[in-house]
Write a protein that holds these residues in place. Structure first.
Motif, PDB file in Angstrom:
ATOM      1  N   HIS A 203       0.843  -1.199   0.000  1.00  0.00           N
ATOM      2  CA  HIS A 203       0.000   0.000   0.000  1.00  0.00           C
ATOM      3  C   HIS A 203       0.869   1.236   0.000  1.00  0.00           C
ATOM      4  O   HIS A 203       2.072   1.168   0.208  1.00  0.00           O
ATOM      5  CB  HIS A 203      -1.042  -0.025   1.111  1.00  0.00           C
ATOM      6  N   PRO A 205       0.617   4.807   1.633  1.00  0.00           N
ATOM      7  CA  PRO A 205       0.152   5.974   2.376  1.00  0.00           C
ATOM      8  C   PRO A 205       0.934   7.201   1.925  1.00  0.00           C
ATOM      9  O   PRO A 205       2.047   7.083   1.413  1.00  0.00           O
ATOM     10  CB  PRO A 205       0.479   5.623   3.832  1.00  0.00           C
ATOM     11  N   SER A 206       0.359   8.373   2.080  1.00  0.00           N
ATOM     12  CA  SER A 206       1.175   9.568   1.869  1.00  0.00           C
ATOM     13  C   SER A 206       0.830  10.567   2.954  1.00  0.00           C
ATOM     14  O   SER A 206      -0.264  10.572   3.495  1.00  0.00           O
ATOM     15  CB  SER A 206       0.978  10.148   0.475  1.00  0.00           C
ATOM     16  N   GLY A 211       7.836  12.253   6.140  1.00  0.00           N
ATOM     17  CA  GLY A 211       7.629  11.101   5.275  1.00  0.00           C
ATOM     18  C   GLY A 211       7.371  11.504   3.843  1.00  0.00           C
ATOM     19  O   GLY A 211       7.303  12.684   3.508  1.00  0.00           O
ATOM     20  N   ASP A 214       5.690   6.600  -0.244  1.00  0.00           N
ATOM     21  CA  ASP A 214       6.488   5.392  -0.390  1.00  0.00           C
ATOM     22  C   ASP A 214       5.591   4.157  -0.305  1.00  0.00           C
ATOM     23  O   ASP A 214       4.444   4.241   0.117  1.00  0.00           O
ATOM     24  CB  ASP A 214       7.542   5.317   0.729  1.00  0.00           C
ATOM     25  N   TRP A 216       4.542   0.726   1.416  1.00  0.00           N
ATOM     26  CA  TRP A 216       4.582  -0.032   2.662  1.00  0.00           C
ATOM     27  C   TRP A 216       3.984  -1.417   2.401  1.00  0.00           C
ATOM     28  O   TRP A 216       3.294  -1.622   1.405  1.00  0.00           O
ATOM     29  CB  TRP A 216       3.776   0.669   3.761  1.00  0.00           C
ATOM     30  N   HIS A 231       7.614  -0.179   6.373  1.00  0.00           N
ATOM     31  CA  HIS A 231       8.034   0.652   5.251  1.00  0.00           C
ATOM     32  C   HIS A 231       8.906  -0.208   4.348  1.00  0.00           C
ATOM     33  O   HIS A 231       9.885  -0.802   4.787  1.00  0.00           O
ATOM     34  CB  HIS A 231       8.815   1.855   5.760  1.00  0.00           C
ATOM     35  N   LEU A 232       8.544  -0.278   3.067  1.00  0.00           N
ATOM     36  CA  LEU A 232       9.196  -1.233   2.180  1.00  0.00           C
ATOM     37  C   LEU A 232      10.131  -0.572   1.174  1.00  0.00           C
ATOM     38  O   LEU A 232      11.278  -0.994   1.003  1.00  0.00           O
ATOM     39  CB  LEU A 232       8.123  -2.029   1.434  1.00  0.00           C
TER      40      LEU A 232
ATOM     41  N   ARG B 129      12.997   1.914  13.663  1.00  0.00           N
ATOM     42  CA  ARG B 129      13.217   2.980  12.685  1.00  0.00           C
ATOM     43  C   ARG B 129      11.990   3.846  12.499  1.00  0.00           C
ATOM     44  O   ARG B 129      12.059   4.877  11.838  1.00  0.00           O
ATOM     45  CB  ARG B 129      13.670   2.387  11.348  1.00  0.00           C
ATOM     46  N   TYR B 130      10.847   3.455  13.078  1.00  0.00           N
ATOM     47  CA  TYR B 130       9.650   4.294  13.022  1.00  0.00           C
ATOM     48  C   TYR B 130       9.613   5.291  14.174  1.00  0.00           C
ATOM     49  O   TYR B 130       8.671   6.055  14.315  1.00  0.00           O
ATOM     50  CB  TYR B 130       8.390   3.419  13.035  1.00  0.00           C
ATOM     51  N   SER B 157       9.203   9.586  12.818  1.00  0.00           N
ATOM     52  CA  SER B 157      10.498   9.356  12.175  1.00  0.00           C
ATOM     53  C   SER B 157      10.491  10.039  10.822  1.00  0.00           C
ATOM     54  O   SER B 157       9.495  10.638  10.415  1.00  0.00           O
ATOM     55  CB  SER B 157      10.751   7.853  11.994  1.00  0.00           C
ATOM     56  N   ASN B 158      11.611   9.924  10.117  1.00  0.00           N
ATOM     57  CA  ASN B 158      11.666  10.446   8.751  1.00  0.00           C
ATOM     58  C   ASN B 158      10.722   9.683   7.833  1.00  0.00           C
ATOM     59  O   ASN B 158      10.442  10.135   6.723  1.00  0.00           O
ATOM     60  CB  ASN B 158      13.102  10.384   8.210  1.00  0.00           C
ATOM     61  N   LEU B 159      10.182   8.541   8.280  1.00  0.00           N
ATOM     62  CA  LEU B 159       9.225   7.784   7.485  1.00  0.00           C
ATOM     63  C   LEU B 159       7.807   8.297   7.669  1.00  0.00           C
ATOM     64  O   LEU B 159       6.886   7.838   6.995  1.00  0.00           O
ATOM     65  CB  LEU B 159       9.298   6.301   7.842  1.00  0.00           C
ATOM     66  N   GLY B 160       7.622   9.233   8.612  1.00  0.00           N
ATOM     67  CA  GLY B 160       6.305   9.814   8.808  1.00  0.00           C
ATOM     68  C   GLY B 160       5.818   9.700  10.239  1.00  0.00           C
ATOM     69  O   GLY B 160       6.530   9.214  11.129  1.00  0.00           O
ATOM     70  N   THR B 182      -0.373   3.634   9.435  1.00  0.00           N
ATOM     71  CA  THR B 182       0.728   4.274   8.714  1.00  0.00           C
ATOM     72  C   THR B 182       0.483   5.780   8.597  1.00  0.00           C
ATOM     73  O   THR B 182      -0.615   6.264   8.847  1.00  0.00           O
ATOM     74  CB  THR B 182       0.879   3.615   7.331  1.00  0.00           C
ATOM     75  N   PRO B 183       1.523   6.531   8.198  1.00  0.00           N
ATOM     76  CA  PRO B 183       1.406   7.994   8.111  1.00  0.00           C
ATOM     77  C   PRO B 183       0.303   8.436   7.156  1.00  0.00           C
ATOM     78  O   PRO B 183       0.067   7.765   6.149  1.00  0.00           O
ATOM     79  CB  PRO B 183       2.775   8.412   7.555  1.00  0.00           C
TER      80      PRO B 183
END
Lengths: 350, 350
Positions: A203, A205-206, A211, A214, A216, A231-232, B129-130, B157-160, B182-183
Motif C-alpha cells: 500500500h 500511504p502519503s 515522510g 512510499d 509499505w 516501510h518497504l 526505525r519508526y 520518524s523520517n518515514l512519517g 501508517t502515516p
C-alpha cells in the motif's frame, strides 16, 4: 530493453466506452486491473466521465448517488448564488464540492488479449459515502486456493482518498469488504497467496508532514483487518522514481521471490515502471530493485493525453511461458498493452 | 461548567523530570496516558527533551539510537559543511534531519492522584526505525478480561507520523506489537473492551488532498490487524472543533454508551476538550456530541507554554462514583489535572 508495445495501441480509447448516462462524456478509459479468467483476459477499466456542456447558461456537474448506484448529470444555472467556478478541477455549490470528472469501473473481455469487448454499462459504481467522487485504479488478485478474486480500489470522496476492498467469484456479483486503508492511501495490491500463513498487501500511504509517498507492506489474517506495517520501498531522489512510488500490478511469485512491477514518478512528474524483488518467505526484505526503468513513456499516446508522460500499470498477466503482458494506462487517458519477459524484468534488477 | 482544576496545577513540570542524558534539557512533560493500577495512579508522560547549548561554536542535536535504546546529544561544529540551520524546528546535517526536540515516555506514580513520583530514567525510548524522532502522546487501555494494558503511541520518524501499539502487564516489560496505522495518523485510543466480539479503536488519519483531520473508527480480531474503517466524527467549521479533531482518552463504557473525551482545535489553533457518545453495540453510530467544549484553555499554564492555548488529554481516570479525573497536557509543556463528573459531561451532550 523497453517492452514491446502492441502495434494496435491504444487498445481501448475513451470513445470505445459508452457513457453511463445521458449528458456524460467518457474522457478516460485507463489504469485497468487485469486477470486471466479461463480462455479470456478480463480488464476492469477505470472509466472517467465528465458532464457535457450543452446549455451555455448552465454548468453541468457529474455526480454519483451511492444509494441508487447512479452516475448522473445535474445542471446548475450559471447565475445561481453560491456557485464557485474559480478552480477548473472542481465546482463548489450548495456547500458541496463536485469534481470535474468521476470514475467508475467497467469490465472488458478479450480472447486474444488485444481486442476487447467493453461492457455497455458500468460494472461497479459508487455505492458508499467513501466513493461519492468515484472509484479508481483497481487491482485484481486471484486467490487460487480459495477460487476468488479480490479487487482493491481507490475510494474517493469528500472524506478523503481511501482504499476499499471487494471480492467476486464470477465478475457478476461483487461484495464490498470495507475500507481497508484510510486517507491518504492508494496503489494497493494484494499478494496472490499467503506468506507464512498471512495475507500480504502493498500500500502507499502519503503524508502531509514528515515522510514521503512510499510503498509499505502490511499483513492480515482475514483480508479485512490489516497491520504489522513495514516501510518497504522509498522514493529515490534524482532518479526516475524520485518523487513518489506506488504498487502497480499485484506481485507475481517467481522462483527468485515476489516480483512487483511498480510505478515511480520523477521530478518532472513523468511516470515510469520499474521492478522490485521481495524475499519469498519475508517480503519485508527487498532483494533487488531496478536501477533504470523497465518502461518509460515514449510513445505519442503515452506522452500526450490527460496527464502527460505517464505509463501506469494496475495489472500484469503472466504467461504463456516466460511472457509478461503489461496492461497499462497511458497518459491517464487510454489503455495500452506491451509484452516483455520475466527474464528481461529480472535482468533489470541486476 | 468547567472541570475543577486542582489548585496545585501543574502537577508535573519539565523541571520535575530528570533528563535522560547529559547535555539534555527537559522542555515538556505533558500529554500523559493515565490509568489506575490498584491503589496507584500511573501516568505515562510524554517527555520532550532538547539539547542544551553550552559551546557557542557547536550546534548540539538531540538524537535517538534505536538499536541501543539511547537518547543522546551530538555536537556539530557550526562551520561544518552541509549544516543547514535555516528552519528553527530542525537541523539538516549529513543528509539527515534532526528535530529540535525528541520525546520519550516516562512513568510517574501517585497514591493520591495529585502528587507524582517521576521515574529517574526513561521508561520507553525509541526502539525502531519508526521512532527515530521520538515517541509521543501515549494512551493506555486496560483490558480487564485479559489483565493487560495496551499502549498506543505516535511513532515519529523520517518515514512519517505513524501509530505503534505495545502491551504490558506490569509496566516493567513492554512488548511492541508493530505499527498499526501508517502515516499520517495519530490520536489513537483502543476501547477498553470488545464490541460484538471485536476490538475497536479510534484513530485520526489526516490527508494532504481531500478530507480533513477527523476521527475514524476501526475494528480488529487480534489488536495487530485493523480494518472495517468508518469515518466517525468530522470537524465542525466555525466551532471550537472547527479545524481538527482527535481522540483523547480511551472511551469509557457508560450506561448510555461509549463516552469519548476528544480534543478539537479552532481556527486560532486553540485546543479544547469535548465529548461524544457512541452507541454501545454499534460505536460507528454517534448518539450525541458536545455543542460547547467540556473544557477550554483558561488558566495561565494552559494559555502560555510551548504551544499556547491548549488543553489536551490522553487519559481520564473514572471514579470513585461519578467522578472523572482528567489528566491533561497544558500548552504542550506541563501536566495538569481537573475533576468533573460523568453527569456534567453527559449534560454537555444534551
Amino acid at each position: 530493453m523497453e517492452p514491446v508495445r502492441y502495434p494496435g495501441n491504444p487498445i481501448i480509447r475513451p470513445e470505445d466506452v459508452p457513457p453511463s448516462a445521458d449528458g456524460l462524456e467518457v474522457v478516460g478509459a485507463f489504469n485497468a486491473g487485469a486477470v486471466q479468467v479461463g480462455e479470456e483476459t478480463f480488464l476492469l477499466l477505470r472509466v472517467a466521465e465528465a458532464a457535457r456542456c450543452t446549455d451555455p447558461d448552465t454548468v453541468p456537474i457529474v455526480t454519483a448517488d451511492p444509494d441508487r448506484g447512479e452516475i448522473r448529470v445535474v445542471s446548475i444555472p450559471k447565475n445561481s448564488p453560491g456557485l464557485d467556478l474559480s478552480d477548473p478541477r472542481q465546482v463548489i455549490y450548495g456547500g458541496h464540492r463536485y469534481l470535474s470528472s468521476l470514475s467508475h469501473l467497467r469490465l472488458a473481455r478479450s480472447r486474444d488479449g488485444y481486442h476487447f469487448q467493453v461492457d455497455a454499462r458500468p460494472t461497479i459504481v459508487p455505492r458508499s459515502r467513501y466513493e461519492t467522487y468515484g472509484i479508481e485504479d483497481p487491482r485484481i488478485t486471484y486467490l487460487a486456493e480459495e477460487d476468488r478474486y479480490l479487487i482493491t480500489y481507490t475510494a474517493v470522496s469528500n472524506l478523503g482518498i481511501a482504499v476499499g476492498l471487494m471480492e467476486t467469484r464470477d465478475f457478476v456479483d461483487f461484495r464490498r469488504l470495507g475500507i481497508i486503508f484510510t486517507p491518504d492511501n492508494k496503489d494497493v495490491a494484494v499478494f496472490p497467496g499467503t506468506v507464512q500463513g498471512h495475507y500480504a498487501v502493498l500500500h502507499r500511504p502519503s503524508s502531509s508532514h514528515l515522510g514521503s509517498p512510499d510503498i509499505w507492506i502490511a499483513f492480515s489474517d482475514n483480508l479485512q483487518y490489516w497491520g504489522n506495517n513495514h516501510h518497504l520501498l522509498g522514493r529515490r531522489p534524482g532518479m526516475w522514481d524520485g518523487i513518489r512510488v506506488g504498487a502497480g500490478a499485484p506481485p507475481l511469485l517467481t522462483p527468485e521471490g515476489w516480483l512487483e512491477i511498480y510505478h515511480g514518478a520523477n521530478e518532472d512528474n513523468s511516470y515510469f515502471l520499474g521492478a522490485v524483488l521481495l524475499d519469498r518467505q519475508d517480503p519485508t526484505r527487498v532483494l533487488a530493485r531496478s536501477q533504470d526503468p523497465v518502461m518509460s513513456p515514449i510513445m505519442g499516446y503515452e506522452r500526450t493525453g490527460f496527464f502527460n508522460n505517464t505509463v501506469f500499470t494496475c495489472g500484469v498477466v503472466p504467461g504463456p511461458g516466460e511472457q509478461l503482458r503489461i496492461y497499462y494506462g497511458a497518459a491517464d487517458k487510454v489503455t495500452a498493452v506491451a509484452d516483455t519477459t520475466l527474464g528481461a524484468v529480472m535482468d533489470s534488477l541486476r
